[in-house]
Design an enzyme around this catalytic site. Sequence first.
Site, PDB file in Angstrom:
ATOM      1  N   CYS A  74      -7.385 -14.153   2.641  1.00 28.62           N
ATOM      2  CA  CYS A  74      -8.966 -13.236   2.841  1.00 28.62           C
ATOM      3  C   CYS A  74      -9.908 -14.418   3.427  1.00 28.62           C
ATOM      4  O   CYS A  74      -9.613 -15.336   2.182  1.00 28.62           O
ATOM      5  CB  CYS A  74      -8.394 -12.995   2.097  1.00 28.62           C
ATOM      6  SG  CYS A  74     -10.254 -11.614   2.115  1.00 28.62           S
ATOM      7  N   THR A  76     -13.168 -13.639   2.506  1.00 27.62           N
ATOM      8  CA  THR A  76     -13.504 -13.955   1.396  1.00 27.62           C
ATOM      9  C   THR A  76     -13.400 -14.099  -0.098  1.00 27.62           C
ATOM     10  O   THR A  76     -13.672 -13.985  -0.997  1.00 27.62           O
ATOM     11  CB  THR A  76     -14.288 -12.038   1.691  1.00 27.62           C
ATOM     12  OG1 THR A  76     -14.812 -11.707   2.795  1.00 27.62           O
ATOM     13  CG2 THR A  76     -15.254 -12.194   0.249  1.00 27.62           C
ATOM     14  N   CYS A 183     -11.824 -14.615   8.828  1.00 31.42           N
ATOM     15  CA  CYS A 183     -11.841 -12.977   8.674  1.00 31.42           C
ATOM     16  C   CYS A 183     -10.690 -13.146   9.482  1.00 31.42           C
ATOM     17  O   CYS A 183     -10.517 -13.199  10.460  1.00 31.42           O
ATOM     18  CB  CYS A 183     -12.809 -12.233   9.230  1.00 31.42           C
ATOM     19  SG  CYS A 183     -11.727 -10.772   8.178  1.00 31.42           S
ATOM     20  N   HIS A 185      -8.820 -10.778   9.896  1.00 29.24           N
ATOM     21  CA  HIS A 185      -8.169  -9.404  10.383  1.00 29.24           C
ATOM     22  C   HIS A 185      -8.907  -9.947  12.483  1.00 29.24           C
ATOM     23  O   HIS A 185      -7.991  -9.319  12.603  1.00 29.24           O
ATOM     24  CB  HIS A 185      -9.722  -8.569  10.324  1.00 29.24           C
ATOM     25  CG  HIS A 185      -8.866  -7.467   8.944  1.00 29.24           C
ATOM     26  ND1 HIS A 185      -9.225  -7.888   7.787  1.00 29.24           N
ATOM     27  CD2 HIS A 185      -8.544  -6.539   9.126  1.00 29.24           C
ATOM     28  CE1 HIS A 185      -8.349  -6.988   6.637  1.00 29.24           C
ATOM     29  NE2 HIS A 185      -8.515  -6.383   7.405  1.00 29.24           N
TER      30      HIS A 185
END
Length: 258
Positions: A74, A76, A183, A185
């Site tokens: 991830c 973040t 990111c 995703h």
Amino acid sequence: MENNQPIGIFDSGIGGTSIWQEIHQLLPNEKTIYLADSINAPYGQKSKQEIIDLSMKNTDFLLKMNCKLIVVACNTATTNAIQELRAKYNVPFIGIEPAIKPAATNSKTQTIGILATKGTLNSELFHKATEMYQDTTIMEQVGHGLVQLIEGGKINSPEMEDLLHSYLQPMIDANIDYLVLGCSHYPYLIPQIKKILPEHIQIIDSGQAVARQTQKVLEEKVGVSNLQTPEPIFYTNTNPKVLLEILNGKYTVEQIDF
């Protein structure tokens, strides 16, 4: 050096499976445990302390499963929490950061775009990375709503198409020649993104680099596994339907209270 303990991988949801796939492909003999903290997705809108706390909670879970190395799949969580994780735990961590370096180094137009979460773009680690490329114009775009749509199983929806158009068109107009996906995703959006971007714009994500770094740390510090085609384990704290779809129904996903 042999070590058959599993590799732990966590993300704020299903996105980190894009990283898991690269690791699984490169290191098929390694047992992997994937933790999707989807109930708290997206991390990108949370405070730094919340992200640190969630990352530690995820790490504690994976260490209870006897993991020998943890991949923070991830952006973040990496940019906001990996220093704290490394300071607290005696286990190697592999982080994932936006691949600004190859984009900035190879850009002919000296203009690149980065699509990432607010948490990544606001992080100190990201600012340090961008400061190294003063000669390159870096167009930053927060991908508001993208993670929620992916987590909701709406990758190919009209809402997704509209959002991506609104985020990418200004970058196209500014003559970017590289788009960095910041990111884990977002690699699932590459087919959608390719429909919008002109062919000359290259898309970069960090998956392969993370897998290679994982291999390097295993070989040099932790030990590699020689298990024959071990079955990966997937955990999620929400309905497993979307995670199962992303994995093409090939693996079992266990829903846990976490």
